[in-house]
Every structure is written in structure tokens, then in C-alpha cells.
Design an enzyme around this catalytic site. Structure first.
Site, PDB file in Angstrom:
ATOM      1  NE  ARG A  66     -17.936 -17.066  12.707  1.00 35.37           N
ATOM      2  CZ  ARG A  66     -18.681 -16.608  13.708  1.00 35.37           C
ATOM      3  NH1 ARG A  66     -20.001 -16.546  13.606  1.00 35.37           N
ATOM      4  NH2 ARG A  66     -18.119 -16.192  14.821  1.00 35.37           N
ATOM      5  CG  HIS A 101     -18.279 -19.007  19.436  1.00 32.94           C
ATOM      6  ND1 HIS A 101     -18.675 -18.725  18.144  1.00 32.94           N
ATOM      7  CD2 HIS A 101     -19.393 -18.866  20.181  1.00 32.94           C
ATOM      8  CE1 HIS A 101     -19.976 -18.425  18.120  1.00 32.94           C
ATOM      9  NE2 HIS A 101     -20.428 -18.514  19.354  1.00 32.94           N
ATOM     10  CD  GLU A 106     -22.838 -12.366  18.979  1.00 33.15           C
ATOM     11  OE1 GLU A 106     -23.272 -12.474  20.145  1.00 33.15           O
ATOM     12  OE2 GLU A 106     -23.551 -12.497  17.988  1.00 33.15           O
ATOM     13  CG  ASN A 163     -22.110 -12.667  14.675  1.00 33.02           C
ATOM     14  OD1 ASN A 163     -21.565 -12.831  13.589  1.00 33.02           O
ATOM     15  ND2 ASN A 163     -21.709 -13.291  15.764  1.00 33.02           N
ATOM     16  CE1 TYR A 167     -28.896 -15.147  15.284  1.00 38.06           C
ATOM     17  CE2 TYR A 167     -27.008 -13.842  15.966  1.00 38.06           C
ATOM     18  CZ  TYR A 167     -27.544 -15.032  15.511  1.00 38.06           C
ATOM     19  OH  TYR A 167     -26.729 -16.098  15.267  1.00 38.06           O
ATOM     20  CD  GLU A 208     -23.231 -16.136  15.215  1.00 35.82           C
ATOM     21  OE1 GLU A 208     -24.287 -15.954  15.844  1.00 35.82           O
ATOM     22  OE2 GLU A 208     -22.142 -16.415  15.755  1.00 35.82           O
ATOM     23  CD1 TRP A 220     -27.313 -19.668  15.351  1.00 31.28           C
ATOM     24  CD2 TRP A 220     -25.092 -19.642  15.066  1.00 31.28           C
ATOM     25  NE1 TRP A 220     -26.753 -20.368  16.380  1.00 31.28           N
ATOM     26  CE2 TRP A 220     -25.390 -20.366  16.231  1.00 31.28           C
ATOM     27  CE3 TRP A 220     -23.746 -19.507  14.676  1.00 31.28           C
ATOM     28  CZ2 TRP A 220     -24.404 -20.953  17.019  1.00 31.28           C
ATOM     29  CZ3 TRP A 220     -22.782 -20.091  15.473  1.00 31.28           C
ATOM     30  CH2 TRP A 220     -23.112 -20.804  16.624  1.00 31.28           C
TER      31      TRP A 220
HETATM   32  C1  NOJ Z   1     -24.626 -15.430  18.748  1.00 29.24           C
HETATM   33  C2  NOJ Z   1     -23.615 -16.435  19.167  1.00 29.24           C
HETATM   34  O1  NOJ Z   1     -22.420 -16.203  18.474  1.00 29.24           O
HETATM   35  C3  NOJ Z   1     -24.053 -17.880  19.022  1.00 29.24           C
HETATM   36  O2  NOJ Z   1     -23.212 -18.656  19.798  1.00 29.24           O
HETATM   37  C4  NOJ Z   1     -25.503 -18.031  19.404  1.00 29.24           C
HETATM   38  O3  NOJ Z   1     -25.902 -19.352  19.398  1.00 29.24           O
HETATM   39  C5  NOJ Z   1     -26.317 -17.193  18.449  1.00 29.24           C
HETATM   40  N1  NOJ Z   1     -25.967 -15.808  18.645  1.00 29.24           N
HETATM   41  C6  NOJ Z   1     -27.817 -17.354  18.580  1.00 29.24           C
HETATM   42  O4  NOJ Z   1     -28.291 -16.862  19.771  1.00 29.24           O
END
Ligand code: NOJ
Length: 526
Positions: free
Chosen positions: A98, A143, A189, A331, A333, A403, A451
Site C-alpha cells: 500500500r 494521503h 484518514e 487503520n 492503533y 494500517e 504500518w
Molecule cells: C496513520 C497515518 O496514515 C500514517 O501516515 C502515520 O504515519 C501512521 N498513522 C502512524 O502514526
């Protein structure tokens, strides 16, 4: 092969065997395993071969720098070293890569009139190189790097003119690359770009327009996405047979007290304001979640405004939006604890995830381990819940995890330690939850994307947040990519399509899990 040692600092103090237990097994056949990057974060060459400036170039390379004093002028130098990127992808054995296209590398001033053949050649070369190695290109069109000219001329996403301009850029990419690209994410995002941009953390997106500007900009983005989807549908789908979706940041909101009904609805509201804001119009009914309309209106009235800050959609716009995404890119985290705000509580939200209008109280759980950024808690089971939620609440038929990765702080002065067992544990834990979502809950997730392929320019944190499976020494003029231990771990996961019984990497993860469970039980008994 990489090891997942028992003594790595990757404990989950709240370990609960029923919720967090390791469930070895493989993924459905054809499952896609990949790694991700984005143009601004890796390409460098920001003024070369006719590229126009983007708002991120202006923000990080000209007006200011990242917190560590670095810029993204060179970063991984992928513009010149993309063959090296493809080589390491092939070494990992991924099925897809990606990456994003820089709009202003293709159209330097944002419009077709400024077409830059060198930029087009770069992406053609990258796509061809990937395909020559059997790697599927998964392309993000946007992006966060808006051509600066469109900001200067139109005030960016505040201006609806951008719907057609984005559509024209998307149409160009579909027609130029779509014979070989079958997976398109229009936007990455948008929540992060616009909300964080409005708070001055990323390049400004809404100027002085404040909250109204944030809602207006998101509205333009949603319409731009939908318009591009329809263009693909009408003009390209039959011949190219690809899919067009978008990637959203899906922070999970866990009710602080799950037995308290107000906390439960507050957590739902939190997710609706972060994810539903986008997913609900596109996948459900062409409009924002009702609760969002109700709460923004309530807050706008309380602020003495004559109308809601959330602009309405006309019936034509609703028809445009509804059903205009083939998949959702998740995505993932982190997670937050969410509770209802007490009556009369006028305190500012604890962090920017707790937007005022949702009327929720958002906090971190001190029991959850943190990543290299103090506001990122590591909560693997939040991924499973988020996936279930987007399927159930927004009726998303097809999902890719686009991600997931570990932030790790590194100040760049000391030698980097390639033994990053914590990252292997992180991915093992999240992939485990993903597998449960697919096999136990029946969520239709078709791919997982780490990611990041390699360390890069992590926005405001510059080069001090290293998230790659490969390390890049930014002081080295060659920008050599060196595999971390986690690259070996991920390669094994891909090779075995998950965690089959008996595979060496599975045994290691299993042992680590058992040790972790024992440790946690032991500490509870004390
Ligand atoms: C989301 C973003 O899409 C990406 O650009 C960023 O580096 C990562 N999160 C990690 O923080």
C-alpha cells in the site's frame, strides 16, 4: 528466524485469558498480507522532476520542521530508491504494497493542465516493478498532501470546487494506472488530516474557520470520495474490475464502566463521531449518524448559534454518498476509555479524540501499555471490537486492515537496535485478534497491512518515531534499509498464512503468551 522472547517489555498487565488468549490457526486462502507507506513520508525529491509543492512540503520543509528539527526533504529517498523498496517487499514475501500517489507530483498545480510526465513515469515504474515481483499494488490517492496551489487558490477542502478537481485527478489515475491497479483507497484518514490540521498539529486545513470549517471540509472530502467512486463505477469498473474504498482511523472507544448504560452510549457516540462520521454516509444511508446530528445541533444551540455547525446533505447528495464505497480500510492503533460527561462538566476534552460535540469524556487507561508515543495505548483486542463494530453498525461488507503498527521512540543519536521483539509481539497480538474477528465473529476482512514497511518521516515527530519492519539510517547517504527482527517474524507469518500448529514461529508466540498469562496470574495472586 526472529524470536519472540519471554522477557521483552511487551506485557499486557490487564491480560485476560478469555479475551486475550492466543488462538493459533491460519487465515482464509487468498488472504492478503502487506506493508504500507505514504508518498510524503518516504519519497523525498520534493522539488525534483517537475513536482509541485504540497501543503505538507510547505509546512514541514519550508515554514517549519518536525519536533526533532528534521524535514521530509529526503527522508527514505524512495523517489530514487523505489527498486530497493520493492526488493525488501519481495524479501518479506508480502502479497500487496500500500503506497500513495502524490497528487502534486502528477499534477503540480493540482489540475490536469499541469500534467507532469516525469511524475507519471515514476508511479508507472513503481507499479511495474511491483508486478514484476508478483506484488499487488494497493494505491491511496490522497494521503494528506494537497497540492499547495489548491490551498492558495481555493482554500483547500473548504471549497467544494475540490470535489471536481479531486475527481479529475482520480479519473486520470484510474485511466493511467487502473489496468494494473485493482485496489484504490481514495482518502487516508481524513479525520486525522482535518481534525489534527485544525489544531495546528499537521498543515492547516481549515484556517480560522474552526469547528464549522472542520465539518465543512469533511463534507467536501466525503463528496469528493463519492464522486470519484461513481466515476470509477461508470467509466472504469466494467473493464478494470477493481475496488474503490477509503481508509479511516478507527480508534476503539471502550465504555469506562460497561455496566453503566450512559458510558456505553457515550462510547458508541465516540465511535460514531470518529468513524461513523464517514462510514455512516457511505455505507448506510447517505447521511451522518442521527446521534451526531442531534449532538452537534445541541452543542451549536448551547453555543448560541442560529444553525447547527454540521451542514446538511441534500437528497441528491445523500444519493451520491449512499453505497459509494466497495470496502473500508481500517487503520488501527489504539483505544480509549469513554464515559458520559457529568452534567455541567465544562472541562475541555481530555484529548483531541474527545471532540466537544460528542459530549463524552475520553481518557487513557493507565493499565494499558503505551507505545513510543505517550498517547498511544497498545490494546490489541480493540482491533477485534472495532472490526465487529464497523461491520455491525455501518454494515460494511468488506474490510482490509490498511494500517497497524508500533510507534517506537528513537532519538537517532544512538545505534539502532534491530532486535525489536516488542514489534513482533505487537503484530502477533493484533493478528491474533484479527483472526478471531474473521474466524469466530465472521467479519469479512481480506487483508492485513503493517504500518510501516520502513522507518520514515512520522509527521510532527519527524524521524524519532520508528515504525518500520526495516530500519533506515537517515544519516547514511545510501539510506540503507536493514531488516529488523520483526521483518523475519512477519515473513514467517506470511509464509505460513498465520499461525499453524507446529510452525516454529507459532510455538514461540505460544510460549510467550503462556509465560505472559502466568506472569499476570502470578501478580494478581500476590
Ligand atoms: C496513520 C497515518 O496514515 C500514517 O501516515 C502515520 O504515519 C501512521 N498513522 C502512524 O502514526
Amino acid at each position: 528466524m526472529a524470536s519472540v522472547q519471554e522477557d521483552v517489555p511487551c506485557d499486557f498487565p490487564t491480560f485476560d485469558e478469555d479475551r486475550d488468549g492466543f488462538s493459533p490457526g491460519v487465515f482464509p486462502p487468498g488472504f492478503l498480507w502487506g506493508a504500507a507507506t505514504s508518498a510524503f513520508q518516504i519519497e523525498g525529491a520534493w522539488t525534483e522532476d517537475g513536482k509541485g509543492p504540497s501543503i505538507k512540503d510547505s509546512w514541514f520543509n519550508q515554514e517549519r520542521r518536525a519536533l526533532d528539527g528534521t524535514t521530509a526533504e529526503v527522508t527514505c529517498d524512495s523517489y530514487h530508491r523505489y527498486r530497493e523498496d520493492v526488493r525488501i517487499l519481495s524479501e518479506l514475501g508480502v502479497s500487496h504494497y500500500r503506497f500513495s500517489i502524490s497528487w502534486s507530483r502528477v499534477f503540480p498545480d493540482g489540475t490536469r493542465d499541469s500534467l507532469n510526465p516525469e511524475g507519471v513515469r515514476y508511479y508507472n515504474n513503481l507499479i511495474d516493478e511491483l508486478r514484476a515481483r508478483g506484488i499487488v499494488p494497493f494505491v491511496t490517492l490522497y494521503h494528506w498532501d494537497l497540492p499547495q496551489a489548491l490551498m492558495d487558490k481555493h482554500r483547500g477542502w473548504l471549497n467544494e470546487t475540490l470535489v471536481e478537481l479531486f475527481n479529475d485527478y482520480a479519473r486520470f489515475c484510474f485511466s493511467e494506472f487502473g489496468d494494473r491497479v485493482k485496489h484504490w483507497a481514495t482518502f487516508n484518514e481524513p479525520w486525522s488530516e482535518i481534525v489534527m490540521g485544525s489544531k495546528g498539529i499537521l498543515a492547516e486545513t481549515v484556517g480560522k474557520e474552526g469547528k464549522r470549517g472542520v465539518y465543512a471540509a469533511v463534507r467536501t472530502v466525503l463528496k469528493a470520495h463519492a464522486t470519484a467512486w461513481h466515476t470509477y463505477d461508470k467509466e472504469f469498473r466494467e473493464k478494470q474490475r477493481g475496488k474503490v474504498g477509503l481508509a479511516l482511523s478507527c480508534t476503539w472507544g471502550e465504555p469506562k464502566d460497561p455496566r453503566n448504560a450512559d458510558d456505553v452510549t457515550a462510547a458508541e457516540r465516540f465511535f460514531d463521531f470518529n468513524v461513523g462520521w464517514f462510514a455512516h454516509p457511505l455505507f448506510v444511508n447517505g447521511d451522518y449518524p442521527d446521534v451526531m446530528k442531534e449532538y452537534v445541533m445541541k452543542r451549536s444551540m448551547a453555543d448560541g448559534l442560529a444553525t447547527s455547525c454540521l451542514p446538511e446533505f441534500s437528497s441528491e447528495e445523500k444519493a451520491l454518498l449512499k453505497g459509494s464505497a466497495d470496502f473500508l480500510g481500517v487503520n488501527y492503533y489504539t483505544a480509549r476509555l469513554v464515559s458520559a460527561r457529568a452534567e455541567g462538566d465544562d472541562s475541555k476534552p481530555a484529548d483531541m479524540l474527545g471532540e466537544d460535540d460528542a459530549d463524552v469524556h475520553v481518557e487513557m487507561n493507565p493499565d494499558w501499555p503505551v507505545a513510543g508515543l505517550p498517547f498511544i495505548s497498545i490494546v490489541p483486542w480493540g482491533l477485534r471490537k472495532a472490526l465487529n463494530c464497523v461491520r455491525d453498525r455501518y454494515q460494511v461488507p468488506l474490510i482490509f486492515v490498511t494500517e497497524n503498527g508500533l510507534h517506537e521512540h528513537h532519538d537517532g543519536e544512538v545505534q539502532y537496535d534491530l532486535k525489536d521483539a516488542r514489534r513482533s509481539c505487537y503484530h502477533a497480538a493484533h493478528i491474533n485478534e484479527l483472526r478471531k474477528a474473521i474466524t469466530l465473529d465472521g467479519v469479512n476482512v481480506r487483508g492485513y497491512t503493517v504500518w510501516c514497511l520502513m522507518d520514515n518521516f512520522e509527521w510532527v515527530f519527524g524521524h524519532t518515531q520508528t515504525m518500520g519492519l526495516y530500519h533506515v539510517d537517515f544519516k547514511d547517504p545510501e539510506k540503507k534499509r536493514l531488516p529488523k527482527e520483526s521483518a523475519g517474524f512477519y515473513r514467517d507469518v506470511i509464509k505460513h498464512n498465520g499461525f499453524p500448529d507446529g510452525a516454529a514461529h507459532t510455538r514461540l508466540v505460544q510460549e510467550w503468551w503462556e509465560a505472559r498469562a502466568k506472569r499476570t496470574t502470578g501478580s494478581k495472586e500476590k
